[in-house]
Motif scaffolding. Structure first.
Motif, PDB file in Angstrom:
ATOM      1  N   GLY A 116       0.746  -1.075  -0.047  1.00  0.00           N
ATOM      2  CA  GLY A 116      -0.108  -0.102  -0.118  1.00  0.00           C
ATOM      3  C   GLY A 116       0.856   1.127   0.059  1.00  0.00           C
ATOM      4  N   ASN A 117       0.422   2.390   0.837  1.00  0.00           N
ATOM      5  CA  ASN A 117       1.287   3.477   0.907  1.00  0.00           C
ATOM      6  C   ASN A 117       1.692   3.693   2.109  1.00  0.00           C
ATOM      7  N   ASN A 118       1.720   2.735   2.875  1.00  0.00           N
ATOM      8  CA  ASN A 118       2.073   2.958   4.533  1.00  0.00           C
ATOM      9  C   ASN A 118       2.928   2.034   5.204  1.00  0.00           C
ATOM     10  N   ARG A 119       3.485   1.127   4.261  1.00  0.00           N
ATOM     11  CA  ARG A 119       4.094   0.053   5.028  1.00  0.00           C
ATOM     12  C   ARG A 119       5.428  -0.519   3.723  1.00  0.00           C
ATOM     13  N   ILE A 120       6.656  -0.582   4.294  1.00  0.00           N
ATOM     14  CA  ILE A 120       7.539  -0.972   3.339  1.00  0.00           C
ATOM     15  C   ILE A 120       8.563  -2.189   4.055  1.00  0.00           C
ATOM     16  N   SER A 121       9.056  -2.850   3.191  1.00  0.00           N
ATOM     17  CA  SER A 121       9.832  -3.978   3.788  1.00  0.00           C
ATOM     18  C   SER A 121      11.335  -4.215   3.206  1.00  0.00           C
ATOM     19  N   PHE A 122      12.278  -4.425   3.709  1.00  0.00           N
ATOM     20  CA  PHE A 122      13.727  -4.377   3.296  1.00  0.00           C
ATOM     21  C   PHE A 122      14.204  -5.882   3.411  1.00  0.00           C
ATOM     22  N   VAL A 123      14.956  -6.496   2.674  1.00  0.00           N
ATOM     23  CA  VAL A 123      15.478  -7.779   2.697  1.00  0.00           C
ATOM     24  C   VAL A 123      16.664  -7.748   2.218  1.00  0.00           C
ATOM     25  N   PHE A 124      17.695  -7.913   3.310  1.00  0.00           N
ATOM     26  CA  PHE A 124      19.130  -7.823   2.823  1.00  0.00           C
ATOM     27  C   PHE A 124      19.564  -9.311   2.857  1.00  0.00           C
ATOM     28  N   ARG A 125      20.241  -9.419   1.550  1.00  0.00           N
ATOM     29  CA  ARG A 125      20.917 -10.733   1.202  1.00  0.00           C
ATOM     30  C   ARG A 125      22.478 -10.696   1.097  1.00  0.00           C
ATOM     31  N   LYS A 126      23.125 -11.748   1.238  1.00  0.00           N
ATOM     32  CA  LYS A 126      24.285 -11.960   1.152  1.00  0.00           C
ATOM     33  C   LYS A 126      24.876 -13.314   0.180  1.00  0.00           C
ATOM     34  N   ASP A 127      25.114 -13.157  -1.004  1.00  0.00           N
ATOM     35  CA  ASP A 127      24.971 -14.359  -1.743  1.00  0.00           C
ATOM     36  C   ASP A 127      23.811 -15.218  -1.543  1.00  0.00           C
ATOM     37  N   SER A 128      22.758 -14.691  -1.740  1.00  0.00           N
ATOM     38  CA  SER A 128      21.437 -15.241  -1.702  1.00  0.00           C
ATOM     39  C   SER A 128      20.896 -15.683  -0.374  1.00  0.00           C
ATOM     40  N   THR A 129      21.713 -15.462   0.759  1.00  0.00           N
ATOM     41  CA  THR A 129      21.364 -15.910   2.082  1.00  0.00           C
ATOM     42  C   THR A 129      20.896 -14.512   2.810  1.00  0.00           C
ATOM     43  N   ILE A 130      19.780 -14.593   3.331  1.00  0.00           N
ATOM     44  CA  ILE A 130      19.085 -13.555   4.224  1.00  0.00           C
ATOM     45  C   ILE A 130      19.883 -13.162   5.515  1.00  0.00           C
ATOM     46  N   VAL A 131      20.527 -12.056   5.531  1.00  0.00           N
ATOM     47  CA  VAL A 131      21.143 -11.658   6.782  1.00  0.00           C
ATOM     48  C   VAL A 131      20.390 -10.735   7.507  1.00  0.00           C
ATOM     49  N   ASP A 132      19.211 -10.334   7.076  1.00  0.00           N
ATOM     50  CA  ASP A 132      18.398  -9.248   7.903  1.00  0.00           C
ATOM     51  C   ASP A 132      17.382  -8.856   7.097  1.00  0.00           C
ATOM     52  N   SER A 133      16.253  -8.616   7.827  1.00  0.00           N
ATOM     53  CA  SER A 133      14.986  -7.968   7.246  1.00  0.00           C
ATOM     54  C   SER A 133      14.419  -6.925   8.250  1.00  0.00           C
ATOM     55  N   VAL A 134      13.836  -5.887   7.666  1.00  0.00           N
ATOM     56  CA  VAL A 134      13.324  -4.750   8.436  1.00  0.00           C
ATOM     57  C   VAL A 134      11.987  -4.309   7.604  1.00  0.00           C
ATOM     58  N   THR A 135      10.912  -4.138   8.347  1.00  0.00           N
ATOM     59  CA  THR A 135       9.737  -3.722   7.941  1.00  0.00           C
ATOM     60  C   THR A 135       9.023  -2.456   8.671  1.00  0.00           C
ATOM     61  N   LEU A 136       9.042  -1.438   8.085  1.00  0.00           N
ATOM     62  CA  LEU A 136       8.541  -0.133   8.685  1.00  0.00           C
ATOM     63  C   LEU A 136       7.429   0.458   7.997  1.00  0.00           C
ATOM     64  N   SER A 137       6.798   1.376   8.825  1.00  0.00           N
ATOM     65  CA  SER A 137       5.681   2.278   8.249  1.00  0.00           C
ATOM     66  C   SER A 137       6.282   3.319   7.186  1.00  0.00           C
ATOM     67  N   ALA A 138       5.576   3.700   6.474  1.00  0.00           N
ATOM     68  CA  ALA A 138       5.877   4.768   5.610  1.00  0.00           C
ATOM     69  C   ALA A 138       4.892   5.765   5.064  1.00  0.00           C
ATOM     70  N   LYS A 139       5.326   6.762   4.564  1.00  0.00           N
ATOM     71  CA  LYS A 139       4.467   7.704   4.171  1.00  0.00           C
ATOM     72  C   LYS A 139       4.720   8.472   2.829  1.00  0.00           C
ATOM     73  N   LEU A 140       3.763   8.509   1.854  1.00  0.00           N
ATOM     74  CA  LEU A 140       4.205   8.977   0.561  1.00  0.00           C
ATOM     75  C   LEU A 140       4.421  10.730   0.691  1.00  0.00           C
TER      76      LEU A 140
END
Length: 214
Positions: A116-140
């Motif tokens: 939607g317009n109020n939430r966003i996620s970031f998935v960090f990978r190193k060589d295809s392995t997930i090392v961290d993920s963050v989900t945050l609110s967002a505002k356009l």
């Protein structure tokens, strides 16, 4: 029985030690420092580089990007090739507020998903392995960028009197070549009896190359 009002309470009699003009000046100064002490973005840096996002096209942000930026935007709105430096590791720190040690020679990526317009996620990978993920609110924002809900303001001492204030915020956007724009603003200001002391502020903007769309 008639009662007389003490002269000390009559209208127009100033209170001892109180100067209205001084009070107004102090309040104005505090307000001025309060607003100047907040981190602020520089729109000029990315105005010519971005695609204006709207609610109906926010999904264009979704995709996987290189974690390390290839371009840095300048104050006058240009773009410069960027070699690896310690500063370019801060994407994860700007988003997740933690420092993630990663080798720039490895295959480091970040996958962005928008809900939607109020939430966003970031998935960090190193060589295809997930090392961290963050989900945050967002505002356009009206300027067509997405403000991430991890901004903060911290105080030490008595702000703008005897103390220090620190603030930071981050927003992302879509570059006109479908890359990702990250704009991070930071401010650190101190004051002693309303006299502004040394501090620093910055607005940094980077471009991240798109690898694939979602």
């Amino acid at each position: 029985m008639n009662m007389q009002i003490s002269k000390s309470f009559k209208s127009g009699i100033p209170i001892a030690g109180f100067n209205p003009k001084t009070a107004v000046a102090v309040l104005a100064a505090v307000s001025c420092f309060f607003f100047s002490g907040c981190a602020s973005f520089s729109d000029k840096m990315i105005r010519q580089q971005k695609v204006k996002l709207r609610e109906e096209n926010l999904n264009l942000l979704a995709g996987t990007y290189q974690l390390f930026p290839d371009l840095a935007y300048t104050k006058n709105g240009g773009a410069e090739m960027l070699r690896y430096t310690g500063k370019t590791e801060r994407f994860h720190q700007y988003v997740g507020k933690n420092k993630m040690e990663s080798d720039p020679s490895a295959n480091n990526t970040v996958t962005v998903k928008v809900f939607g317009n109020n939430r966003i996620s970031f998935v960090f990978r190193k060589d295809s392995t997930i090392v961290d993920s963050v989900t945050l609110s967002a505002k356009l924002q009206s300027r067509g960028l997405l403000l991430i809900g991890n901004k903060y303001v911290k105080y030490w001492g008595v702000p703008y009197l005897f103390g220090v204030t620190e603030s930071a915020k981050t927003r992302i956007g879509l570059a006109n070549d479908n890359g990702l724009i990250l704009n991070h603003a930071y401010d650190n200001s101190g004051a002693i009896l309303i006299i502004m002391a040394a501090g620093r502020s910055s607005s940094l903007a980077y471009h991240f190359k798109r690898i694939s769309a979602e």
